[in-house]
Design a protein around this motif. Sequence first.
Motif, PDB file in Angstrom:
ATOM      1  N   CYS A 206      41.677  38.231  30.971  1.00  0.00           N
ATOM      2  CA  CYS A 206      41.844  36.768  31.519  1.00  0.00           C
ATOM      3  C   CYS A 206      40.636  36.063  31.839  1.00  0.00           C
ATOM      4  O   CYS A 206      40.542  34.985  31.578  1.00  0.00           O
TER       5      CYS A 206
ATOM      6  N   VAL B 241      48.146  39.245  43.689  1.00  0.00           N
ATOM      7  CA  VAL B 241      46.547  38.848  43.367  1.00  0.00           C
ATOM      8  C   VAL B 241      45.830  40.208  43.489  1.00  0.00           C
ATOM      9  O   VAL B 241      44.911  40.587  42.765  1.00  0.00           O
ATOM     10  N   LYS B 242      46.111  41.188  44.641  1.00  0.00           N
ATOM     11  CA  LYS B 242      45.161  42.516  44.640  1.00  0.00           C
ATOM     12  C   LYS B 242      45.632  43.375  43.432  1.00  0.00           C
ATOM     13  O   LYS B 242      44.551  43.771  43.138  1.00  0.00           O
TER      14      LYS B 242
ATOM     15  N   ILE C 198      44.722  32.567  39.940  1.00  0.00           N
ATOM     16  CA  ILE C 198      43.538  33.248  38.965  1.00  0.00           C
ATOM     17  C   ILE C 198      43.331  32.418  37.554  1.00  0.00           C
ATOM     18  O   ILE C 198      42.213  32.319  37.143  1.00  0.00           O
TER      19      ILE C 198
ATOM     20  N   LEU D 190      46.399  42.349  40.694  1.00  0.00           N
ATOM     21  CA  LEU D 190      45.625  42.007  39.443  1.00  0.00           C
ATOM     22  C   LEU D 190      44.216  42.210  39.427  1.00  0.00           C
ATOM     23  O   LEU D 190      43.641  42.564  38.270  1.00  0.00           O
ATOM     24  N   MET D 191      43.669  42.031  40.598  1.00  0.00           N
ATOM     25  CA  MET D 191      42.199  41.807  40.653  1.00  0.00           C
ATOM     26  C   MET D 191      41.781  43.485  40.751  1.00  0.00           C
ATOM     27  O   MET D 191      40.553  43.577  40.147  1.00  0.00           O
ATOM     28  N   ARG D 192      42.541  44.311  41.050  1.00  0.00           N
ATOM     29  CA  ARG D 192      42.011  45.854  40.897  1.00  0.00           C
ATOM     30  C   ARG D 192      42.299  46.350  39.515  1.00  0.00           C
ATOM     31  O   ARG D 192      42.272  47.735  39.288  1.00  0.00           O
TER      32      ARG D 192
ATOM     33  N   SER E  75      42.388  42.989  33.533  1.00  0.00           N
ATOM     34  CA  SER E  75      42.749  41.350  33.834  1.00  0.00           C
ATOM     35  C   SER E  75      41.373  40.781  33.909  1.00  0.00           C
ATOM     36  O   SER E  75      41.486  39.659  33.477  1.00  0.00           O
ATOM     37  N   TYR E  76      40.295  41.368  33.990  1.00  0.00           N
ATOM     38  CA  TYR E  76      39.049  41.006  33.908  1.00  0.00           C
ATOM     39  C   TYR E  76      38.806  40.451  32.297  1.00  0.00           C
ATOM     40  O   TYR E  76      38.127  39.636  31.744  1.00  0.00           O
TER      41      TYR E  76
ATOM     42  N   GLN F  57      40.003  31.105  36.243  1.00  0.00           N
ATOM     43  CA  GLN F  57      39.638  31.164  34.743  1.00  0.00           C
ATOM     44  C   GLN F  57      39.157  29.691  34.043  1.00  0.00           C
ATOM     45  O   GLN F  57      38.194  29.757  33.319  1.00  0.00           O
TER      46      GLN F  57
END
Lengths: 257, 242
Positions: free
Chosen positions: A26, A13-14, A111, A16-18, A22-23, A115
């Motif tokens: 996704c 998760v970390k 995630i 991807l979030m960084r 992905s923002y 979404q």
Amino acid sequence: MMNRITAFSTRNVKELMRDPLSYIFCLGFPLIMLLIMTLVDQSIPPESKMTVFHINNLCGGIAMFGQTFIMLFTALTVSKDRSSSFLVRMYATPMTSGDFTLGYIIPMLIISTAQLLLTFTASFIVSLITGVQLTVAGMLLSLISLIPSAVMFTSLGLLFGSLFNDKAAPGLCSIIISLGSFLGSVFFDAEATGGVLLTICKCLPFFYCTKTARSAMALETGAEEFLLPLLIVCISAAVITGLASLAFSSKMKADLS
Amino acid sequence: MNAIETKGLTKKYKEKTAVDSLDITVEKGELFALLGVNGAGKTTTIRMLSCLSAPTSGDASVHGHSVGSEKNAVKEIIGISPQDTAVAENLTVRENLEFMAKVHSADKEKNAARVGKMIELFALSEVENSLAKTLSGGWKRKVSIAMALISEPKVLFLDEPTLGLDVLARRELWKVIRQLKGKITIILTTHYMEEAEELSDRIAIMINGKIAALGTLADIEREAGQTGLENAFVAIAERSVG
């Protein structure tokens, strides 16, 4: 076992979030498509009676389209890990192939749920602006009915990431994204079109994902409209998840032979 | 009981024999260096000892557990720092350590204590909140070794830990490895002579998958009839190949 899955899920998760991409893909891209298609809908004369871009139909389709990008990111994460020595280090720990599989799937489902919530919230706002009524019950049922397809696309990403390297996997995912949006009847009404195209659409699970979500939104919960398509999506999700677990486990065994 | 024992440990890839009937014993607390040129079989040996590659024949035991039949037991007591710095790039140094600690243990208090200990031992406090991808090669290697040690393993495998590092970063890492000497069994692979000379209790010179010489630096110099590890290595390598 749980601590290993939680640790690996948290790491994924970390990671991807960084990653700003992905923002964009996704979360941002499905929202942009939702807005563009709403503008298209506004430009279509009402006498054409084309309803596929009405927000009540568009929402479920775009939500499914967004899930295809989760597939892409799952495939990228897995294939990148496999090509780096990071997994070598992890293979030397007590982690099992089951830990890895769940550790990849669970964070992507979190995630994917985020979404879905974002897409449905944006759709609700659009419905208020355009005056097309969306019921809370319909939205909730539609959101829940999209969870099996989230599992299916995440597992498809794990399958591609396990079988192909980080150069081939994204390319294959792009094909699935295109196929999913087209043959999933996201941007046109396959049932109204009929013919060979509808037959092809019905041979793939994407069509049933969209149909389930749209029927749920309309609170049409009959067998043909909702239950049967949902069953097909659930079976597809179960089969693909099984194949993905098998593929990862086989690749892990091969890496350690 | 020895920390490591191998009996006829062999790895073949089709026609090529990467490791050929390896028989070695490593005592507990020893720093044992596997020295050899590229392709000598050092990494393959480490991979077999850390359950990352199955032996074609023979067996090895780590603290009495077979790498062939007791993989889980072996994985519980080893730590490995692979040749490439295997860190999670988008995690901070602290998060990388916390992640590895959690993989090995669910005890939050114990994990927090271990993370703190590693940050202190490797002097990582100035970079503990930096993302791993922003670190220099030297820092990454330190983090990689700290991650390998976080589970408090009985045996630590360091695969070419200073490969590609500048002289200052290398010396800095040697300092850390020296601090670990005696407390834990370390198997180190390297092709830097001065590294093996500086750090090891015993050295095994591997040539074409076989042990060409094994012993302390003095033993190897005596066997080769040369002074200095580099001269001894060249003499032994020429004798083995020739």
